[in-house]
Motif scaffolding. Structure first.
Motif, mmCIF file in Angstrom:
data_model
loop_
_atom_site.group_PDB
_atom_site.id
_atom_site.type_symbol
_atom_site.label_atom_id
_atom_site.label_comp_id
_atom_site.label_asym_id
_atom_site.label_seq_id
_atom_site.Cartn_x
_atom_site.Cartn_y
_atom_site.Cartn_z
ATOM 1 N N THR A 77 54.996 97.351 75.502
ATOM 2 C CA THR A 77 56.405 97.565 75.177
ATOM 3 C C THR A 77 56.619 98.956 74.589
ATOM 4 O O THR A 77 57.597 99.647 74.918
ATOM 5 C CB THR A 77 56.903 96.499 74.190
ATOM 6 O OG1 THR A 77 56.741 95.200 74.771
ATOM 7 C CG2 THR A 77 58.369 96.715 73.840
ATOM 8 N N ASP A 79 54.775 101.587 75.204
ATOM 9 C CA ASP A 79 54.662 102.522 76.326
ATOM 10 C C ASP A 79 55.916 102.490 77.194
ATOM 11 O O ASP A 79 56.361 103.527 77.702
ATOM 12 C CB ASP A 79 53.431 102.179 77.166
ATOM 13 C CG ASP A 79 52.137 102.632 76.515
ATOM 14 O OD1 ASP A 79 52.199 103.460 75.591
ATOM 15 O OD2 ASP A 79 51.069 102.161 76.935
ATOM 16 N N TYR A 80 56.481 101.292 77.382
ATOM 17 C CA TYR A 80 57.684 101.184 78.207
ATOM 18 C C TYR A 80 58.843 101.958 77.582
ATOM 19 O O TYR A 80 59.582 102.661 78.277
ATOM 20 C CB TYR A 80 58.071 99.713 78.382
ATOM 21 C CG TYR A 80 59.360 99.526 79.159
ATOM 22 C CD1 TYR A 80 59.377 99.658 80.542
ATOM 23 C CD2 TYR A 80 60.556 99.254 78.498
ATOM 24 C CE1 TYR A 80 60.562 99.507 81.259
ATOM 25 C CE2 TYR A 80 61.746 99.102 79.205
ATOM 26 C CZ TYR A 80 61.736 99.228 80.583
ATOM 27 O OH TYR A 80 62.909 99.087 81.274
ATOM 28 N N ARG A 84 60.469 104.921 79.500
ATOM 29 C CA ARG A 84 61.897 104.734 79.789
ATOM 30 C C ARG A 84 62.668 105.972 79.358
ATOM 31 O O ARG A 84 63.592 106.425 80.047
ATOM 32 C CB ARG A 84 62.418 103.501 79.041
ATOM 33 C CG ARG A 84 63.893 103.210 79.247
ATOM 34 C CD ARG A 84 64.159 102.563 80.574
ATOM 35 N NE ARG A 84 65.554 102.198 80.736
ATOM 36 C CZ ARG A 84 66.058 101.663 81.825
ATOM 37 N NH1 ARG A 84 65.271 101.400 82.863
ATOM 38 N NH2 ARG A 84 67.337 101.360 81.901
ATOM 39 N N GLY A 93 58.594 98.532 85.587
ATOM 40 C CA GLY A 93 57.564 99.403 85.036
ATOM 41 C C GLY A 93 56.770 98.741 83.933
ATOM 42 O O GLY A 93 55.620 99.115 83.675
ATOM 43 N N LEU A 94 57.365 97.740 83.259
ATOM 44 C CA LEU A 94 56.642 97.024 82.203
ATOM 45 C C LEU A 94 55.434 96.298 82.785
ATOM 46 O O LEU A 94 54.386 96.195 82.131
ATOM 47 C CB LEU A 94 57.575 96.042 81.500
ATOM 48 C CG LEU A 94 56.993 95.277 80.313
ATOM 49 C CD1 LEU A 94 56.537 96.242 79.220
ATOM 50 C CD2 LEU A 94 58.025 94.295 79.749
ATOM 51 N N LEU A 97 52.690 98.729 83.164
ATOM 52 C CA LEU A 97 52.116 99.089 81.865
ATOM 53 C C LEU A 97 51.248 97.967 81.304
ATOM 54 O O LEU A 97 50.264 98.226 80.598
ATOM 55 C CB LEU A 97 53.244 99.442 80.896
ATOM 56 C CG LEU A 97 53.941 100.770 81.223
ATOM 57 C CD1 LEU A 97 55.264 100.898 80.469
ATOM 58 C CD2 LEU A 97 53.033 101.947 80.890
#
Length: 305
Positions: A77, A79-80, A84, A93-94, A97
């Protein structure tokens, strides 16, 4: 791709226009290979110590599992949120990741970064300079980890003097020096190392620090709900110790050192050993379930096309 279509691509994305050759397919090939490696690694780990760990004492408090889920998702999360901001990646994309985290843990270090870079290259029209951004975020993650570790050392070392012998103290101090030294080159040559603008670099660094602190709080709560006889304050101290031990480069068996340190502080050696084993096995089981779910979703999506 025709010359007219290439001409329509913005200048900052021109270097990312795919070619109709094997080079166009290499990100997908790398992604598939690393996904297969994740499946093999998960199978090996699960059939090794994973199943044995799940056979240990199971916490009965549902808050343990809520905090565990939040802890598990804290890294992807974080990293997202970062990517983002950098790229405007979609919610899908999550998933990439989460796979990045799994690859780093069960394949080999930084294989997850290779997987995520390949994922970004496939979506070249969506992002600019994916290698530079992935590189910068990874380096800043390491620097943030080192910074938080040094902060934890400054707080914990005076309290740990009575718990460590002379050799262990020298190991900690030597490791601390190495932790500092590994970050210095990136800070000294930051203009040549990093690709992102300085305000973005500071923002990413701050996001990593917040994620690390949140993870430490979440793991303290997770352990507390499993062993409520131990205060949250003590678990927070142990969470700081866990983060510290995980970053020490000269320690050969970090899990054993942390377990011994925790047992010295709180006792309950059997209960603590079972908790550590169960938490590690539960993490592995979640890896397996998610990889299976992602694979099934991919198959269903392709069958509908």
């Amino acid at each position: 791709m025709t010359s007219q279509r290439i001409a329509d691509v913005p200048a900052d994305l021109a270097g990312l226009v795919p070619l109709k050759t094997l080079k166009r397919r290499w990100p997908a090939v790398i992604g598939a290979v690393l996904t297969l490696a994740m499946v093999v690694g998960l199978g090996r780990e699960l059939l090794g110590q994973g199943l044995a760990g799940l056979g240990r004492s199971v916490p009965g408090d549902p808050r343990f599992y809520l905090c565990f889920a939040a802890l598990y998702m804290s890294l992807p999360t974080g990293d997202y949120i970062i990517f983002r901001r950098l790229w405007g990646i979609p919610p899908s994309g999550l998933i990439a990741l989460i796979k990045k985290r799994i690859a780093n843990e069960v394949v080999f270090g930084y294989s997850g970064e290779a997987y995520f870079y390949a994922w970004a290259r496939v979506r070249a029209r969506m992002v600019t300079a994916p290698f530079g951004a992935v590189k910068d975020v990874s380096i800043l993650s390491a620097i943030a980890g080192n910074a938080i570790t040094l902060l934890m050392i400054a707080i914990a070392l005076p309290l740990a003097r009575g718990l460590l012998n002379a050799d262990q103290m020298r190991t900690v101090l030597g490791s601390t020096a190495i932790v500092m030294a590994t970050s210095l080159p990136f800070l000294i040559f930051s203009k040549k190392v990093f690709s992102l603008d300085r305000p973005l670099l500071w923002w990413v660094f701050g996001a990593h620090c917040l994620r690390l602190l949140a993870g430490s709080v979440l793991i303290a709560l997770t352990w507390h709900f499993a062993l409520p006889d131990v205060s949250i304050g003590m678990w927070l101290f142990l969470a700081a110790g866990r983060l510290l031990v995980s970053r020490l480069p000269l320690v050969p068996n970090k899990d054993l050192l942390f377990a011994n340190f925790a047992i010295i502080l709180i006792g309950q050696d059997r209960a603590l050993s079972e908790l550590v084993a169960f938490t590690a096995a539960l993490t592995l089981l979640v890896h397996v379930v998610l990889i299976g779910a992602f694979g099934l979703h991919a198959l269903l999506t392709r069958s509908r096309e």
